[in-house]
Enzyme design. Structure first.
Site, PDB file in Angstrom:
ATOM      1  N   PRO A 155      27.442 104.216  77.709  1.00 54.32           N
ATOM      2  CA  PRO A 155      25.983 104.205  77.673  1.00 54.32           C
ATOM      3  C   PRO A 155      25.343 102.997  78.346  1.00 54.32           C
ATOM      4  CG  PRO A 155      26.908 103.753  75.499  1.00 54.32           C
ATOM      5  CD  PRO A 155      28.030 104.224  76.368  1.00 54.32           C
ATOM      6  N   ASN A 156      24.273 103.275  79.016  1.00 47.23           N
ATOM      7  CA  ASN A 156      23.400 102.280  79.681  1.00 47.23           C
ATOM      8  C   ASN A 156      23.987 101.702  80.958  1.00 47.23           C
ATOM      9  OD1 ASN A 156      21.264 102.368  77.680  1.00 47.23           O
ATOM     10  ND2 ASN A 156      22.751 101.404  76.309  1.00 47.23           N
TER      11      ASN A 156
ATOM     12  N   ARG B 191      19.591  96.448  84.971  1.00 50.40           N
ATOM     13  CA  ARG B 191      19.744  96.117  83.548  1.00 50.40           C
ATOM     14  C   ARG B 191      20.256  94.683  83.392  1.00 50.40           C
ATOM     15  NH1 ARG B 191      24.782  98.070  79.791  1.00 50.40           N
ATOM     16  NH2 ARG B 191      24.032  97.122  77.860  1.00 50.40           N
TER      17      ARG B 191
ATOM     18  N   TYR C  64      24.881  91.332  83.772  1.00 56.24           N
ATOM     19  CA  TYR C  64      25.718  92.395  84.337  1.00 56.24           C
ATOM     20  C   TYR C  64      25.741  92.420  85.866  1.00 56.24           C
ATOM     21  CZ  TYR C  64      25.623  93.955  79.500  1.00 56.24           C
ATOM     22  OH  TYR C  64      25.741  94.008  78.127  1.00 56.24           O
TER      23      TYR C  64
ATOM     24  N   ASN D 287      35.032 101.610  80.637  1.00 57.97           N
ATOM     25  CA  ASN D 287      34.107 100.619  80.105  1.00 57.97           C
ATOM     26  C   ASN D 287      33.280 101.380  79.077  1.00 57.97           C
ATOM     27  OD1 ASN D 287      32.132  98.864  79.388  1.00 57.97           O
ATOM     28  ND2 ASN D 287      31.653  98.178  81.469  1.00 57.97           N
TER      29      ASN D 287
ATOM     30  N   ALA E 185      28.569  99.858  74.726  1.00 58.68           N
ATOM     31  CA  ALA E 185      28.316  99.567  73.303  1.00 58.68           C
ATOM     32  C   ALA E 185      29.255 100.342  72.379  1.00 58.68           C
ATOM     33  CB  ALA E 185      26.865  99.869  72.972  1.00 58.68           C
TER      34      ALA E 185
ATOM     35  N   GLU F 245      40.900  98.851  79.653  1.00 63.88           N
ATOM     36  CA  GLU F 245      39.498  98.683  79.226  1.00 63.88           C
ATOM     37  C   GLU F 245      38.865  97.589  80.086  1.00 63.88           C
ATOM     38  OE1 GLU F 245      39.280  97.624  75.082  1.00 63.88           O
ATOM     39  OE2 GLU F 245      37.125  97.238  75.154  1.00 63.88           O
TER      40      GLU F 245
ATOM     41  N   HIS G   2      35.205  95.335  80.864  1.00 67.04           N
ATOM     42  CA  HIS G   2      33.826  94.931  80.578  1.00 67.04           C
ATOM     43  C   HIS G   2      33.367  94.016  81.694  1.00 67.04           C
ATOM     44  CE1 HIS G   2      33.961  96.546  76.527  1.00 67.04           C
ATOM     45  NE2 HIS G   2      35.187  96.055  76.468  1.00 67.04           N
ATOM     46  N   LEU G   3      32.143  94.227  82.142  1.00 68.34           N
ATOM     47  CA  LEU G   3      31.612  93.356  83.195  1.00 68.34           C
ATOM     48  C   LEU G   3      31.463  91.921  82.692  1.00 68.34           C
ATOM     49  CD1 LEU G   3      29.113  96.098  83.888  1.00 68.34           C
ATOM     50  CD2 LEU G   3      30.375  95.143  85.801  1.00 68.34           C
ATOM     51  N   SER G   4      30.920  91.798  81.500  1.00 65.34           N
ATOM     52  CA  SER G   4      30.693  90.462  80.925  1.00 65.34           C
ATOM     53  C   SER G   4      31.912  90.052  80.100  1.00 65.34           C
ATOM     54  CB  SER G   4      29.442  90.489  80.041  1.00 65.34           C
ATOM     55  OG  SER G   4      29.637  91.371  78.941  1.00 65.34           O
TER      56      SER G   4
ATOM     57  N   ARG H 216      30.031  86.166  73.998  1.00 66.43           N
ATOM     58  CA  ARG H 216      28.711  86.694  73.664  1.00 66.43           C
ATOM     59  C   ARG H 216      28.521  86.812  72.143  1.00 66.43           C
ATOM     60  NH1 ARG H 216      27.267  91.646  77.235  1.00 66.43           N
ATOM     61  NH2 ARG H 216      25.200  91.057  76.427  1.00 66.43           N
TER      62      ARG H 216
HETATM   63  C1  DQA Z   1      29.700  95.797  78.311  1.00 66.58           C
HETATM   64  C2  DQA Z   1      29.588  94.877  77.102  1.00 66.58           C
HETATM   65  C3  DQA Z   1      29.040  95.620  75.909  1.00 66.58           C
HETATM   66  O1  DQA Z   1      28.922  94.739  74.786  1.00 66.58           O
HETATM   67  C4  DQA Z   1      27.661  96.186  76.194  1.00 66.58           C
HETATM   68  O2  DQA Z   1      27.202  96.952  75.105  1.00 66.58           O
HETATM   69  C5  DQA Z   1      27.620  96.962  77.464  1.00 66.58           C
HETATM   70  C6  DQA Z   1      28.379  96.497  78.620  1.00 66.58           C
HETATM   71  C7  DQA Z   1      30.122  95.051  79.580  1.00 66.58           C
HETATM   72  O3  DQA Z   1      30.509  95.718  80.547  1.00 66.58           O
HETATM   73  O4  DQA Z   1      30.060  93.822  79.638  1.00 66.58           O
HETATM   74  O5  DQA Z   1      26.863  97.919  77.588  1.00 66.58           O
HETATM   75  O6  DQA Z   1      30.686  96.786  78.035  1.00 66.58           O
END
Ligand code: DQA
Length: 152
Positions: free
Chosen positions: A13-14, A21, A26, A77, A80, A101, A103-105, A110
């Site tokens: 999502p997102n 965003r 990101y 990825n 959330a 898995e 994650h960009l961040s 965090r």
């Molecule tokens: C994320 C990190 C998650 O905590 C966040 O909800 C995202 C992006 C990342 O790619 O850093 O939507 O997965």
């Protein structure tokens, strides 16, 4: 020559909003650009790459359940849903394909609620904090493993 192993790249999502965003977290690369880079990188590595994104947990579960039909591995990825979804974890464990898995961040730098991922229990490895580059790194790791499997 053996058929290129296929990798399914799933984004949660997102992540369809990447580019605009929270770019300070990101980056400014859009999802379409990330997906195009993944396909190009896959070509170089001898992997076929299919990319999908959904804002819906159920849709992601359905794609994971059916992944065995056409794919040799999954890059995900879960966004959330990483931090909430036992359903995604169960689906990944049920299909039993190698999972990386991404994650960009760097989720460990965090908020506390982002520092735990249910999905990680199903992953061979987790790449986080390298921005869009993380997807290419995941493909590198899988290519080594899948090519080795093909040779043995
Ligand atoms: C994320 C990190 C998650 O905590 C966040 O909800 C995202 C992006 C990342 O790619 O850093 O939507 O997965």
């Amino acid at each position: 020559m053996a058929k290129a192993p296929s990798v399914l790249i799933l984004n949660g999502p997102n992540l369809n909003l990447l580019g605009t965003r929270e770019p300070e977290i990101y980056g400014r690369t859009t999802l379409a650009e990330i997906e195009a880079r993944c396909r190009e990188h896959g070509d170089r590595l001898g992997l076929a790459v299919e990319c999908r994104q959904s804002n819906s947990e159920g849709e992601l579960v359905g794609w994971i359940q059916r992944a065995r039909e056409a794919h040799a591995a999954i890059v995900i990825n879960p966004a959330a849903y990483s931090h909430t979804s036992i359903a995604l974890l169960d689906a990944l464990q049920a299909v039993g394909l190698p999972v990386v898995e991404v994650h960009l961040s760097n989720i460990h730098k965090r908020e506390t609620f982002r520092q735990h991922s249910y999905v990680s229990r199903a992953a061979e490895g987790v790449i986080c904090g390298f921005g869009a580059e993380g997807y290419a790194m995941a493909l590198d790791a899988l290519a080594r493993r899948l090519v080795k499997e093909q040779e043995s």
